[in-house]
Structure formats: structure tokens, C-alpha cells
Design an enzyme around this catalytic site. Structure first.
Site, PDB file in Angstrom:
ATOM      1  N   HIS A 195       0.660  -1.118   0.059  1.00  0.00           N
ATOM      2  CA  HIS A 195       0.073   0.124   0.035  1.00  0.00           C
ATOM      3  C   HIS A 195       1.038   1.225   0.089  1.00  0.00           C
ATOM      4  O   HIS A 195       1.914   1.283   0.685  1.00  0.00           O
ATOM      5  CB  HIS A 195      -0.959   0.212   1.292  1.00  0.00           C
ATOM      6  CG  HIS A 195      -2.186  -0.734   1.136  1.00  0.00           C
ATOM      7  ND1 HIS A 195      -2.679  -1.454   2.206  1.00  0.00           N
ATOM      8  CD2 HIS A 195      -3.026  -1.057   0.045  1.00  0.00           C
ATOM      9  CE1 HIS A 195      -3.786  -2.232   1.944  1.00  0.00           C
ATOM     10  NE2 HIS A 195      -3.919  -1.803   0.623  1.00  0.00           N
ATOM     11  N   CYS A 289      -2.673   3.029   8.798  1.00  0.00           N
ATOM     12  CA  CYS A 289      -3.581   2.025   8.370  1.00  0.00           C
ATOM     13  C   CYS A 289      -4.922   1.885   9.399  1.00  0.00           C
ATOM     14  O   CYS A 289      -5.833   1.537   8.919  1.00  0.00           O
ATOM     15  CB  CYS A 289      -3.018   0.452   8.442  1.00  0.00           C
ATOM     16  SG  CYS A 289      -1.820   0.136   7.040  1.00  0.00           S
TER      17      CYS A 289
END
Length: 296
Positions: A195, A289
Site C-alpha cells: 500500500h 492503516c
């Protein structure tokens, strides 16, 4: 929560140390915190029962109570900084719902929903879109695969958009049509940094930190062009998800084990708060996150 300190060797040159301290103080004095509103999800159902990224190993034991305790330290740190923290109800069976950043991307009162790559996380997309709609956002249901703010980061008015592992280039076109902003496509090439928010940290409106090796040559050249003064983070700090951090332009919350990154930030005049989210790291996530920024 642990407030990190700027440790200096006893043998440091006093003149050099004094100059660095003065420079950092000047930077800090010039930095103003921007009020933040974030969405989080308590990890009441966190465990690692499957493997969809290199950090996950179902054979290793996990502790849900410890994950909740560490998550709470992040939640409390945000509240102590004056953030507005909103919560989405965790859903049994959705082990990774704690990683709220992946649930979508919000800007100007619009919410672009997530459409997850892996079957195990697909139900999170509708859950987050329902929350957005119930909380005043105009929701845009995605056609293309994307994992929200895990791969979309707002910087200086533009959207930095990752692709290569979890998010497709087609989603970048959807971003452009929804938000009418410049979208900068960046290709991720290291599976450990799947990511964008594991390889780039937004420090303030115009500054970032990043891990060069996480990107292909063209993307790295684009980052160098846009951010000539960026902080370059080394493998050691990146390996504890040091870049998976979040801040308000003045104070950065980072992984406490990312000591080199912490030092770099302080040299640039940022305050730092070091936190231990090691249990949540077993699922492949860290501070960012667990944090979805809400921009109404």
C-alpha cells in the site's frame, strides 16, 4: 503512549548540537497544527487467520486484547492532540476492519468507496460506504479495484495514488472524475510495501517522507521532482512500518521502533510521539492503516 525523546550522543560537538537544536526549534515554531478528524475501528475481532500480505502468518499466535490495548493508545494520542475521533462498529468475522484507512477516501464531502482485492476483505467496502452515507458524505461506489486511503494520499492539493498490488490504475481515473483533482500515479514494486501508506508518509501540506526502493524508476523520479527536500527513510525504519504514520503538520505519530525516522523528523522541526502497534503489525498494518481521515 510513549513520548519519544531526541537522544544525542554524549560525544556530540556542542556547537553542532546547539545549531541542530536551534534549527529544529525554528522549524517547530513555524509549524501550525491543522485540526484533524479521523475514523477508526476498534479491533475487537482482530486475529490473523489467513495470509494476504507478507507480514501475515496464521501460524503465529495473536492477542486480540493486546491489539485493542495498543489501538487504544493510538486513539487516546489522537484525542490528546485535539483530534475529533469517530468510530465505525466492528463486524464479527472481518479481522482486518481495524485498518480503517483501506475503507475509502474522503475529500470535499465526497467519499469514494473501497473495492477490495482479496475475498476476505470484500465485505468491508459496503460496511464503510454505509457509514459514510449515514454520516453525511456523498458516496461514490467504485467500479475499479481500490483499497482507499491505503493507496490514496492527499498532498499539496493533489492525490498521490499507488498501484501495483492492491489498487488498479482504473481507480485513478475514477478519482479524477469524482474529485476533479490532479492524480499522481505511483507504481509500487516491493511486496512488503503493498500500500502507498506503507511507503510514503504525509508530513504536512507540502512535505513527505518515503522509501525510494518501494517504487519503480519512473515513480521515484516523479517523487524526486515534486519533493526535492523529502525525508528518505531507510530499510530498517521502513521494516517496522515507520512510514505508516500520521500527523497534523506539527506532531507526527510514528512507530516507536523507527528511531532513525524519529530523529530525521525532529531535525526538521516536527514533534514526534512514538507508539507500539506491534500486535497490529502482525496483520500488516500500523498507525496510518488504523486511521482514515475524514474531510467534510
Amino acid at each position: 503512549m510513549q513520548q519519544t525523546t531526541d537522544a544525542r550522543p554524549e560525544t556530540a560537538n556542542p556547537r553542532t548540537a546547539s545549531t541542530q537544536t536551534a534549527t529544529a526549534q525554528l522549524g517547530l515554531d513555524a509549524r501550525a497544527a491543522v485540526h484533524k478528524t479521523v475514523l477508526m475501528c476498534r479491533p475487537e475481532h482482530f486475529t490473523v487467520s489467513y495470509r494476504i500480505n507478507p507480514w501475515m502468518n496464521p501460524e503465529l499466535p495473536t492477542s486480540t486484547p493486546l491489539a485493542v490495548e495498543q489501538w487504544q493508545s493510538l486513539h487516546d494520542a489522537y484525542r490528546s492532540l485535539g483530534y475529533d475521533v469517530e468510530l465505525i462498529e466492528p463486524i464479527p468475522g472481518l479481522n482486518d476492519m481495524v485498518y480503517a484507512a483501506n475503507g475509502g477516501f474522503t475529500l470535499d464531502g465526497h467519499a469514494y468507496g473501497a473495492k477490495f482485492t482479496y475475498e476476505e476483505r470484500v465485505p468491508e467496502g459496503p460496511a464503510y460506504m454505509s457509514w459514510f452515507e449515514a454520516n453525511g458524505f456523498e458516496v461514490h461506489e467504485p467500479r475499479a479495484i481500490n483499497e482507499g486511503e491505503g493507496d490514496f494520499l492527499l498532498s499539496n492539493g493533489a492525490i498521490l495514488a499507488g498501484h501495483g498490488f492492491r489498487t488498479t490504475l482504473e481507480s485513478h481515473d475514477e478519482l479524477r472524475s469524482i474529485f476533479d483533482r490532479e492524480v499522481v500515479s505511483l507504481r509500487l514494486v516491493d511486496p512488503s510495501f503493498y500500500h502507498l501508506d506503507t511507503a510514503v508518509a504525509i508530513l504536512d501540506e507540502s512535505n513527505i517522507a518515503y522509501l525510494p526502493k518501494a517504487f519503480d524508476d519512473a515513480s521515484r523520479a516523479e517523487l524526486e521532482r515534486r519533493y526535492p527536500d523529502a525525508i528518505l527513510v531507510d530499510d530498517q525504519d521502513a521494516s517496522v512500518l515507520g512510514l505508516n504514520s500520521f500527523g497534523d503538520g506539527r506532531t507526527m505519530l510514528i512507530a516507536e521502533r523507527a528511531t532513525g525516522f524519529e530523529r530525521q523528523l525532529r531535525e526538521r522541526g516536527y514533534e514526534t510521539v512514538g507508539l507500539d502497534l506491534s500486535e497490529l503489525l502482525l496483520g500488516g498494518g500500523g498507525i496510518k492503516c488504523c486511521t482514515l481521515e475524514l474531510r467534510r
